[in-house]
Design a protein around this motif. Structure first.
Motif, mmCIF file in Angstrom:
data_model
loop_
_atom_site.group_PDB
_atom_site.id
_atom_site.type_symbol
_atom_site.label_atom_id
_atom_site.label_comp_id
_atom_site.label_asym_id
_atom_site.label_seq_id
_atom_site.Cartn_x
_atom_site.Cartn_y
_atom_site.Cartn_z
ATOM 1 N N VAL A 15 0.865 -1.181 0.000
ATOM 2 C CA VAL A 15 0.000 0.000 0.000
ATOM 3 C C VAL A 15 0.897 1.225 0.000
ATOM 4 O O VAL A 15 1.763 1.363 0.851
ATOM 5 C CB VAL A 15 -0.866 0.044 1.275
ATOM 6 C CG1 VAL A 15 -1.848 1.190 1.182
ATOM 7 C CG2 VAL A 15 -1.573 -1.266 1.473
ATOM 8 N N LEU A 17 1.606 5.037 0.673
ATOM 9 C CA LEU A 17 1.070 6.040 1.581
ATOM 10 C C LEU A 17 1.328 7.431 1.032
ATOM 11 O O LEU A 17 2.192 7.608 0.180
ATOM 12 C CB LEU A 17 1.764 5.905 2.941
ATOM 13 C CG LEU A 17 1.430 4.619 3.683
ATOM 14 C CD1 LEU A 17 2.332 4.497 4.872
ATOM 15 C CD2 LEU A 17 -0.011 4.626 4.094
ATOM 16 N N HIS A 19 2.951 9.714 2.295
ATOM 17 C CA HIS A 19 4.320 10.166 2.596
ATOM 18 C C HIS A 19 5.322 9.612 1.596
ATOM 19 O O HIS A 19 6.488 9.957 1.624
ATOM 20 C CB HIS A 19 4.750 9.686 3.973
ATOM 21 C CG HIS A 19 3.733 9.963 5.021
ATOM 22 N ND1 HIS A 19 3.411 11.231 5.395
ATOM 23 C CD2 HIS A 19 2.952 9.125 5.733
ATOM 24 C CE1 HIS A 19 2.474 11.165 6.333
ATOM 25 N NE2 HIS A 19 2.168 9.910 6.532
ATOM 26 N N LYS A 21 6.030 6.502 1.681
ATOM 27 C CA LYS A 21 6.577 5.300 2.323
ATOM 28 C C LYS A 21 5.648 4.133 2.037
ATOM 29 O O LYS A 21 4.489 4.312 1.690
ATOM 30 C CB LYS A 21 6.680 5.541 3.827
ATOM 31 C CG LYS A 21 7.533 6.728 4.125
ATOM 32 C CD LYS A 21 7.965 6.750 5.548
ATOM 33 C CE LYS A 21 8.942 7.902 5.710
ATOM 34 N NZ LYS A 21 9.464 8.029 7.017
ATOM 35 N N ALA A 23 3.980 0.311 3.178
ATOM 36 C CA ALA A 23 3.689 -0.560 4.307
ATOM 37 C C ALA A 23 3.303 -1.933 3.799
ATOM 38 O O ALA A 23 2.730 -2.066 2.729
ATOM 39 C CB ALA A 23 2.548 0.017 5.120
ATOM 40 N N VAL A 24 3.603 -2.909 4.543
ATOM 41 C CA VAL A 24 3.260 -4.269 4.145
ATOM 42 C C VAL A 24 2.244 -4.820 5.136
ATOM 43 O O VAL A 24 2.407 -4.685 6.337
ATOM 44 C CB VAL A 24 4.509 -5.171 4.161
ATOM 45 C CG1 VAL A 24 4.191 -6.505 3.531
ATOM 46 C CG2 VAL A 24 5.637 -4.497 3.424
ATOM 47 N N ALA A 25 1.204 -5.411 4.594
ATOM 48 C CA ALA A 25 0.187 -5.984 5.477
ATOM 49 C C ALA A 25 0.141 -7.482 5.251
ATOM 50 O O ALA A 25 0.389 -7.955 4.153
ATOM 51 C CB ALA A 25 -1.161 -5.371 5.181
ATOM 52 N N TYR A 26 -0.171 -8.204 6.282
ATOM 53 C CA TYR A 26 -0.187 -9.655 6.183
ATOM 54 C C TYR A 26 -1.536 -10.204 6.577
ATOM 55 O O TYR A 26 -2.216 -9.667 7.417
ATOM 56 C CB TYR A 26 0.882 -10.256 7.108
ATOM 57 C CG TYR A 26 2.251 -9.748 6.815
ATOM 58 C CD1 TYR A 26 3.013 -10.320 5.807
ATOM 59 C CD2 TYR A 26 2.768 -8.670 7.513
ATOM 60 C CE1 TYR A 26 4.267 -9.830 5.527
ATOM 61 C CE2 TYR A 26 4.031 -8.180 7.240
ATOM 62 C CZ TYR A 26 4.778 -8.774 6.240
ATOM 63 O OH TYR A 26 6.012 -8.301 5.963
ATOM 64 N N ALA B 36 -2.316 -2.116 9.397
ATOM 65 C CA ALA B 36 -0.919 -2.080 8.986
ATOM 66 C C ALA B 36 -0.522 -0.670 8.552
ATOM 67 O O ALA B 36 0.574 -0.193 8.849
ATOM 68 C CB ALA B 36 -0.687 -3.058 7.842
ATOM 69 N N SER B 40 2.472 1.751 10.160
ATOM 70 C CA SER B 40 3.596 2.359 9.455
ATOM 71 C C SER B 40 3.537 3.878 9.574
ATOM 72 O O SER B 40 4.570 4.538 9.701
ATOM 73 C CB SER B 40 3.593 1.932 7.997
ATOM 74 O OG SER B 40 2.389 2.359 7.422
#
Lengths: 380, 293
Positions: A15, A17, A19, A21, A23-26, B36, B40
């Motif tokens: 995903v 963001l 910014h 940056k 992020a990784v979601a599980y 998540a 972050s």
């Protein structure tokens, strides 16, 4: 993430963001393994901003305190006193001496005050979840009070239904005693619930509380209602009664002097009389030309049931007839107080017989004929 | 026609809300990665901020994504049956003349000019709604009950209080959700789910909170009567929104669903704490072993 996490990974999503940056979601595969995967718990944006504000405020307070301390020591040195014992009062005195001001308005004069400490407690926890269940309404405590009151009204209705079902009617003991206490005013209620109220909210709240208090089953909820009520301050304070004296003949008498406008009346009441009234030694009640003035003098006697039981000896001077009658009435009423019982005295107080009439003639104004009256208009 | 980009994105958001199935998918997925994303973002914030008191501590939260693999993880679907809805008079709508075109799909028929809802459809939607409420409660979401029903306000507020959630049954100030910072005079968290036992406001119009929640993409569950518009609602449940017995039923059902979600959360938090404790113990024993060595 620990090592177990890799076993239960099913898919991962990327995903982006704002910014820039990532992020990784599980997503986990089975329930049994779910507890092994942990996430970092976060402090909410709201709480973060609150912590920031408190920190900023504390820093400001520290700075203000330091500045005040410097100023205090400096003033002590100028005044040639010991800085260790130089108090806040001394600071004010020094400023008044060093910076004399001819301004009348006190708030316009120079001053140096110690910083006030003020801290607002947080309204939500670390995850940003508010503590109060009506937080989103904006007036949580006001609405909570209304909510609690309505809840109790519903309960009282249920109690009443029970009594009616049994075929009885509610008795007087089931209702709360409302005579000895009265409702708190807006300011006191605000202090009780610790929240500012709008006028409309206050009115609505009081209506709700009133309907609970007037409910035939309100006695069960008296402990709740007493939070919002206060004891009635007794109107009749300790009165100074004129003393009963004995004259040469052995008759007891009471003497009182009272005034109204510029008239002064001294009344002597003699007990076991026939209702004889003497005014200024030579006149009877016909001393007053108008009926209203005569009624004024007789009114306290009639009120206490003393007509034709006592003799009155009135000495009155100054002003006109109505003022003289008023002064005589007031003095008569006061002189009667030691001759009647406590309850009657309270009644006299409530009827306004024992109060000084503070009304006086309005002063004359320049450019006017009297207090308000204009001079007659003359056409030029 | 040229459209400003911001307006376009807003419109597309609303359109996506309208298509309930797609939105449902979005929200079910959103549950997985929203957490998540939060993590972050917080990590990014932590780099810039300098709190002495929050820097050192690492807090842990539970992982809950596995629950999405089950159709009825909390067993809330069994709570609601067409029979139960019928007993609580959920099938009564308003007059047929007041029927909203959006509600035609949920109607069983019209009897003596009165709309009657198809309770099989209502039941399906209610089960979906209960499921999502339980899931959001499990994820520690803030649930807000909003209604403008003077005769049921106390009941709704009590329900919210009993399940540890929030209620707003009073005058709605404009911007309570969209402009929360200036209304509350501080930075606040907005609710994660809004439940409407009735979508009508006191003047027979749609409640302003429906639009505010839609603008912020906050999922909404609403009981929509035959004269209400279901378009702006994420999880509409067709049903009667006036009768006290029906409102009582909705309150009881949602209370139970939220309670089940929270119960599961408490269970998982306890397990997590236990695990952290054992890990800490192991670490300590390892350290002491080293010291002995």
């Amino acid at each position: 993430m620990n090592s177990l996490a890799s076993n239960v990974l099913r898919c991962s999503m990327r995903v982006s963001l704002p910014h820039g940056k990532q992020a990784v979601a599980y997503m986990s595969k089975s329930i049994t393994d779910n507890v092994s995967i942990r996430k970092r718990k976060t402090i909410s944006k709201a709480m973060r901003s609150y912590i920031d504000r408190v920190k900023q405020f504390e820093e400001g307070t520290v700075q203000a305190k330091e500045e005040y301390e410097t100023g205090r020591r400096f003033l002590a040195n100028i005044m040639g006193e010991d800085p260790a014992t130089f108090s806040a009062e001394d600071v004010n005195r020094a400023i008044e001496y060093l910076l004399p001001s001819g301004l009348f308005e006190k708030t316009a004069r120079p001053e140096m005050l110690p910083p006030v400490e003020y801290k607002q407690s947080a309204k939500f926890d670390n995850t940003g979840r508010p503590f109060h269940f009506l937080f989103y309404t904006g007036f949580p405590h006001t609405y909570e009070l209304q909510h609690e009151t309505v809840k109790r009204i519903n309960k009282a209705d249920a109690l009443l239904d029970l009594i009616h079902k049994k075929g009885h009617t509610p008795e007087k003991e089931h209702q709360m005693d409302l005579v000895s206490t009265e409702w708190k005013n807006k300011k006191e209620i605000q202090e009780t619930i610790n929240e500012c109220m709008k006028d409309s909210h206050f009115e609505r709240t009081m209506e709700t509380l009133e309907s609970l208090a007037r409910h035939p089953m309100s006695a069960s909820f008296s402990s709740f209602l007493t939070n919002y009520r206060k004891p009635v301050i007794k109107q009749v304070a300790e009165m100074k009664l004129p003393s009963i004296q004995l004259d040469a003949d052995g008759r007891s008498f009471v003497e009182a002097t009272r005034r109204r406008k510029h008239a002064v009346a001294t009344v002597v009441i003699r007990t076991s009389g026939t209702g004889k009234i003497t005014i200024n030694g030579e006149h009877d009640i016909l001393y007053f030309k108008d009926v209203q003035a005569r009624e004024q003098i007789l009114y306290p006697l009639q009120f206490t049931g003393m007509l034709e039981k006592v003799d009155l000896d009135i000495t009155v001077e100054g002003n006109g007839s109505s003022a003289q009658a008023g002064a005589a009435r007031y003095a008569t009423a006061v002189a009667l107080t030691p001759l009647v019982n406590e309850d009657k005295r309270n009644e006299m107080q409530i009827a306004g017989l024992l109060n000084y009439d503070r009304r006086e003639a309005e002063r004359k104004k320049t450019g006017k004929r009297g207090a308000r009256r204009s001079y007659t208009w003359l056409k030029r | 026609m040229a459209m400003p980009s911001t307006l376009f994105s807003f419109a597309s958001r609303i359109l996506s809300l309208r298509s309930t199935h797609a939105t449902r998918m979005i929200h079910s997925v959103r549950g997985c990665f929203a957490s998540a994303v939060e993590t972050s973002t917080a990590a990014a914030n932590e780099e810039t901020s300098s709190f002495a008191d929050t820097e050192g501590t690492v807090l842990q939260d539970i992982e809950v994504d596995d629950t999405l693999n089950h159709k009825d993880f909390f067993g809330v679907r069994k709570l609601c049956t067409p029979q139960l809805l019928f007993e609580h008079k959920v099938h009564y709508g308003h007059k047929a003349t007041a029927l909203d075109p959006g509600m035609k799909q949920f109607v069983y028929g019209i009897r003596s000019n009165q709309v009657i809802f198809d309770l099989d459809i209502s039941n399906y939607h209610m089960q979906e709604a209960l499921n999502i409420a339980a899931h959001i409660a499990l994820r520690d979401g803030i649930i807000l009950f909003v209604a403008r029903l003077p005769h049921c306000a106390n009941l709704i507020e009590s329900t919210a209080k009993e399940c540890g959630e929030f209620a707003h049954t009073r005058t709605w100030r404009m911007g309570t959700l969209t402009d929360i910072k200036s209304v509350q005079k501080m930075e606040c968290r907005t609710p994660d789910l809004v439940i409407f036992p009735s979508t009508q406001s006191e003047f027979g119009k749609e409640h302003p909170a429906v639009h505010e929640a839609a603008k912020l993409n906050i999922p909404t569950i609403a009981i929509v009567d035959s004269n209400c518009c279901p378009d702006m609602i994420t999880y509409p449940v067709p049903g009667n929104d006036d009768t006290p017995s029906a409102i009582q039923l909705y309150c009881d059902l949602f209370k139970e669903a939220i309670a089940r979600g929270k119960k599961e959360r408490v269970k998982r938090v306890a397990l997590l704490e236990q695990e952290i404790a054992t890990e800490e113990q192991q670490r300590q024993s390892k350290l002491s072993w080293k010291v002995v060595k």
